[in-house]
Design an enzyme around this catalytic site. Structure first.
Site, PDB file in Angstrom:
ATOM      1  N   LYS A 113      -9.240  14.016   4.040  1.00 25.33           N
ATOM      2  CA  LYS A 113      -8.361  12.852   4.068  1.00 25.33           C
ATOM      3  C   LYS A 113      -7.482  12.991   5.301  1.00 25.33           C
ATOM      4  O   LYS A 113      -7.466  14.035   5.942  1.00 25.33           O
ATOM      5  CB  LYS A 113      -7.501  12.774   2.810  1.00 25.33           C
ATOM      6  CG  LYS A 113      -6.819  14.108   2.464  1.00 25.33           C
ATOM      7  CD  LYS A 113      -5.976  14.008   1.201  1.00 25.33           C
ATOM      8  CE  LYS A 113      -6.752  13.992  -0.093  1.00 25.33           C
ATOM      9  NZ  LYS A 113      -6.690  12.753  -0.811  1.00 25.33           N
TER      10      LYS A 113
ATOM     11  N   HIS B 164       0.793  -1.236   0.000  1.00 25.44           N
ATOM     12  CA  HIS B 164       0.000   0.000   0.000  1.00 25.44           C
ATOM     13  C   HIS B 164       0.819   1.276   0.000  1.00 25.44           C
ATOM     14  O   HIS B 164       0.245   2.364   0.006  1.00 25.44           O
ATOM     15  CB  HIS B 164      -0.917   0.039   1.223  1.00 25.44           C
ATOM     16  CG  HIS B 164      -2.115  -0.850   1.100  1.00 25.44           C
ATOM     17  ND1 HIS B 164      -3.298  -0.422   0.560  1.00 25.44           N
ATOM     18  CD2 HIS B 164      -2.296  -2.147   1.427  1.00 25.44           C
ATOM     19  CE1 HIS B 164      -4.167  -1.409   0.577  1.00 25.44           C
ATOM     20  NE2 HIS B 164      -3.586  -2.477   1.096  1.00 25.44           N
TER      21      HIS B 164
ATOM     22  N   THR C 212      -8.475   6.718  -2.563  1.00 26.57           N
ATOM     23  CA  THR C 212      -9.812   6.204  -2.885  1.00 26.57           C
ATOM     24  C   THR C 212     -10.826   7.326  -2.705  1.00 26.57           C
ATOM     25  O   THR C 212     -11.895   7.298  -3.304  1.00 26.57           O
ATOM     26  CB  THR C 212     -10.204   5.007  -1.999  1.00 26.57           C
ATOM     27  OG1 THR C 212      -9.918   5.330  -0.630  1.00 26.57           O
ATOM     28  CG2 THR C 212      -9.456   3.760  -2.412  1.00 26.57           C
TER      29      THR C 212
ATOM     30  N   LYS D 170       0.358  14.615   1.526  1.00 22.34           N
ATOM     31  CA  LYS D 170      -0.948  14.927   0.936  1.00 22.34           C
ATOM     32  C   LYS D 170      -1.111  16.432   0.696  1.00 22.34           C
ATOM     33  O   LYS D 170      -2.040  16.870   0.043  1.00 22.34           O
ATOM     34  CB  LYS D 170      -2.072  14.390   1.823  1.00 22.34           C
ATOM     35  CG  LYS D 170      -2.147  12.847   1.853  1.00 22.34           C
ATOM     36  CD  LYS D 170      -3.269  12.380   2.755  1.00 22.34           C
ATOM     37  CE  LYS D 170      -3.363  10.873   2.906  1.00 22.34           C
ATOM     38  NZ  LYS D 170      -4.104  10.212   1.810  1.00 22.34           N
TER      39      LYS D 170
END
Ligand SMILES: *Cc1c(COP(=O)(O)O)cnc(C)c1O
Length: 804
Positions: free
Chosen positions: A534, A346, A642, A540
């Site tokens: 998120k 992942h 996602t 990010k």
């Protein structure tokens, strides 16, 4: 099940009075929720039994998905929807003066996960059951889920998430299926009948007790199982320090580790991982042995999937069972193990790659450690034989090196399949991070681009859009999401586009209501809802988003000629409690929000909202109401994402880098229907190869950057002296590792384009339509069918549980 609303209503009233011994009219919302949940679970029981019976009789190959996290959220609404009971129940309740939405509010989110990885596991379970595939989840029943986030004076404060306070209606405790798990102790070997025997003694034993949750497929008869383990004191232990033993034992399944991007290397975490693996394998093999005699063909009947490396101990544990308990030779056991297990990677962030000091591992799991050593030795010997003299290569690939056990190599070596979670991510694994393994075992590496269940993220959470779609193209898309493409024929249908606009507006009104309720101020639903929700992490780049907001604000104050379409920036993010930088970014977002939201000049033009305690149920309110989806990670760092898919499916347009699954989103919608900016993954990786870049130059040459950076420390925000020096330093002293400055100008440009495009309503709505129409690819049904065919080798056509 119930024939109609009247029958349901009678049964419901009766059940509630029986359960609580009080007149219905005095019942509380909680009692009503609990009664309804219990009834739904019992409704499912017959099919649950039937499904398990069918699996037993047909001896279908079973899939077990091992994951340290399952981020389920709430189950009531989804279960009713999947069972086709939503209408009957809401009607029956309405007759009693009860609003189903209010009962849904009573349910606590099962927050047994941090973010993407745990939510993926939850989506996969929904898809497995909905596709009639025999696939089950195994995880841990943490007493406390991911912490509850409060924002106090702009700071994140963490509270324990007591999701079990009022029980969990969906679970069934199966104490009789408990298993014993040994930790610590010693191992002795002896020879009996010419065979080497290992005995693990003086172990501290813990009882793993399973709680089963039914996983209900969408309008099918399949009910699979999610089995979650708790650690409880074992009756067999007569410890002198019984209270300490009890406390230590219960602590194993007490907390979910709140950080999925840093490996903490804590002993309790390793205990959790072994609990999950050892209890699950015992349970799987017990079930298997009831139907099959020889474990020699285990892999023909069972596939066990390792979600990230947290359950990678499945490799040595399965070896241990096969050798120590079942008497197989090493080679036989290795053949079975490798063919049974498969592994998903992942992340490529090196700080997230799990490693355990042997000084912790060896004493806690002495027999497992011996087996890992043996696997490592045999592997290194093989490498040597392939390529004599390749010391450096062997050292970099070894499972044990420099006093540490590396979990990724263990998982790769012990599995027949290794997959990444988006095209770009898999390429980076093969070409860079795991290049040597991919060259050694090319046939093992494959890609499975992530997906999300459209049943939760569209059908359940956005009913008005779902109805609009069904009205246009029929309901075939619910079973086959590729059919969403039929929406493309409405691209030039002005009436339909107007309806799409109306649906989005209504969802935005609803979210505005939630914001007012929670944050106490109003936002304009006709402004652009620009959303980044998120986990908070440097890669990010929520920071890039905030710096851009600061820039917009500055320009608005200074430049009377600056015109822009009104925006509402919405954030939701939890930071790991020990992640100093991330918490500072939360404080910065809230500080900027405070400054802007109080400024009369900004009224009707700029608003900033931080929604506290981002979680699945809140996410379901946000995606349907978003215009812009912020997917702005430093390229190459986000494995897939996602959230990006959930936004797209709900008609938001993405502003993003070519990272993770954004690459596939771009391929699907075309560059005209997405706002791309920033460095590519290749550029980022080649910069990194040469030690980064000179962020100072950007600071000196770009006035906008200099201004917002200086504002972090020059008193622009009142009472925040020294508050943001860590952020300031990350950008300048630490060379801006995540390329925030480097991508700033490009991001500003892309954002300007967003503002202009939003005003061209028809074009915008067409883009939104294209995004929805192309999002079918991201259904987790597609992902799961790929896993089923290519990794688990179960053919959906012959695997249906309906053929009994
Ligand atoms: C989907 C989801 C995530 C993952 O979001 P990313 O943007 O892909 O990181 C995290 N948390 C929750 C609650 C989610 O629903």
């Amino acid at each position: 099940m119930f024939a109609d609303a009247a029958e349901f209503k009678r049964a419901f009233q009766n059940r509630l009075e029986m359960a609580y011994g009080k007149n219905f009219q005095y019942s509380t919302k909680r009692e009503q929720f609990h009664t309804l949940g219990t009834m739904v679970r019992e409704c499912v029981s017959a099919e649950w039994i039937r499904t398990n019976e069918s699996y037993r009789k047909t001896r279908k190959k079973q899939v077990y998905y091992l994951s340290i996290e399952f981020l389920l959220g709430k189950l009531l609404r989804q279960n009713l929807l999947n069972l086709g009971l939503e209408e009957i129940v809401s009607e029956g309740l309405a007759d009693l003066g009860i609003d189903l939405d209010e009962l849904e509010d009573q349910e606590a989110d099962a927050g047994l996960g941090n973010g993407g990885l745990g939510r993926l596991a939850a989506c996969f379970l929904d898809s497995l059951a909905s596709l009639d595939l025999p696939g089950h989840g195994y995880g841990i029943r943490y007493k406390y889920g991911l912490f509850e986030q409060k924002i106090i004076e702009g700071y994140q404060v963490e509270l324990p998430e007591q999701w079990l306070r009022h029980g969990h209606v969906w679970e069934v405790r199966k104490a009789d299926e408990s298993v014993e798990i040994p930790y610590w102790g010693k191992v002795e070997s002896s020879v009996e009948n010419g065979k080497l025997i290992f005995r693990h003694y003086d172990a501290e034993t813990v009882t793993a007790v399973p709680y089963d949750i039914p996983v209900i497929g969408y309008r099918t008869r399949t009910v699979n199982t999610l089995r979650l383990w708790t650690a409880e004191p074992s009756r067999t232990m007569d410890s002198k320090h019984i209270l300490q033993y009890k406390k230590d034992t219960e602590s194993i399944s007490e907390f979910l580790y709140p950080d999925d991007t840093h490996d903490e290397g804590k002993i309790l975490r390793l205990k959790q991982q072994y609990l999950l693996v050892a209890a699950s394998l015992k349970s799987i093999i017990l079930t298997y042995k009831k139907q099959n005699t020889s474990l020699l063909s285990l892999h023909d009947h069972v596939a066990i999937h390792i979600n990230d490396t947290h359950p990678a101990l499945a490799v040595p544990e399965l070896m241990r069972i096969l050798i120590d308990e079942e008497g197989f030779s090493w080679n036989e056991a290795w053949h079975i193990t490798r063919n049974t297990l498969s592994y998903t990677n992942h992340t490529t962030l090196s700080e997230a790659l799990e490693r355990w000091p042997t000084s912790i591992f060896q004493p806690l799991l002495p027999r497992i450690y011996m087996i890992v050593e043996e696997i490592n030795e045999r592997f290194c010997r093989d490498l040597w034989e392939r390529e004599p003299g390749s010391w450096a290569k062997i050292e970099s690939m070894a499972i044990i090196a420099n006093g540490e056990v590396r979990m990724a190599p263990l998982a790769i070596i012990g599995s027949h399949s290794v997959n990444g979670v988006a095209k770009l991510h898999t390429e980076i694994l093969k070409k860079r991070e795991m290049r040597l393994f991919a060259e050694t075992f090319p046939e093992r590496f494959n890609n499975k681009t992530n997906g999300i269940t459209h049943r939760r993220w569209l059908l359940k959470s956005n009913p008005s859009l779902s109805n609009l779609i069904t009205g246009a193209i029929g309901d075939g898309w619910i079973r086959e999401t590729e059919k969403l493409e039929e929406l493309l024929s409405f691209k030039d249908d002005a009436g339909f586009l107007q309806e799409l606009d109306r649906v989005k507006s209504a969802n935005k009104e609803r979210l505005a209501g939630i914001i007012f309720e929670r944050n106490g101020f109003s936002v304009d639903p006709s402004s652009i809802f620009d959303v980044q929700v998120k986990r908070l992490h440097a890669y990010k780049r929520q920071l890039l988003n905030v710096l851009h907001i600061m820039y917009m604000y500055n320009r608005m104050k200074e430049d009377p000629g600056y015109h822009f379409y009104p925006r509402t920036f919405i954030f939701g993010a939890k930071a790991s409690p020990g992640y100093y930088f991330a918490k500072k970014v939360i404080k910065l977002i809230n500080t900027v929000a405070e400054k802007i939201n109080r400024d009369k000049d900004a009224e009707g033009r700029l608003k900033v909202v931080f929604l506290e305690n981002y979680r699945v149920s809140l996410a379901e309110d946000i995606f349907p109401a978003s215009d812009i989806s912020e997917q702005i990670s430093t390229s190459s760092k986000e494995a897939s994402g996602t959230g990006n898919m959930k936004f797209m499916m709900n008609g938001a347009l993405t502003i993003g880098t070519l990272d993770g699954a954004n690459v596939e989103i771009t391929e699907l919608v075309g560059r005209g229907n997405i706002f791309l900016f920033g460095l590519t993954a290749e550029e980022v990786l080649s910069y990194q190869k040469y030690g980064g870049y000179h962020s100072h130059e950007y600071y000196h040459h770009d006035k906008r950057i200099r201004q917002v950076t200086d504002q972090l420390i020059n008193g622009f925000f009142p009472d925040t002296e020294n508050e943001f020096t860590a952020i300031f330093d990350s950008l300048l002293s630490h060379h801006d590792q995540y390329f925030v400055y480097r991508d700033f100008a490009s991001y500003v440009k892309a954002q300007e384009k967003v503002g202009k495009s939003f005003q061209e309503r028809e074009t915008w709505l067409k883009s939104s339509l294209v995004n929805i129409a192309k999002s079918g690819y991201f259904s987790s049904d597609r992902t799961i069918l790929e896993y089923a065919k290519e990794i688990w080798k179960i053919d959906p056509k012959t695997q249906s549980s309906l053929d009994i």
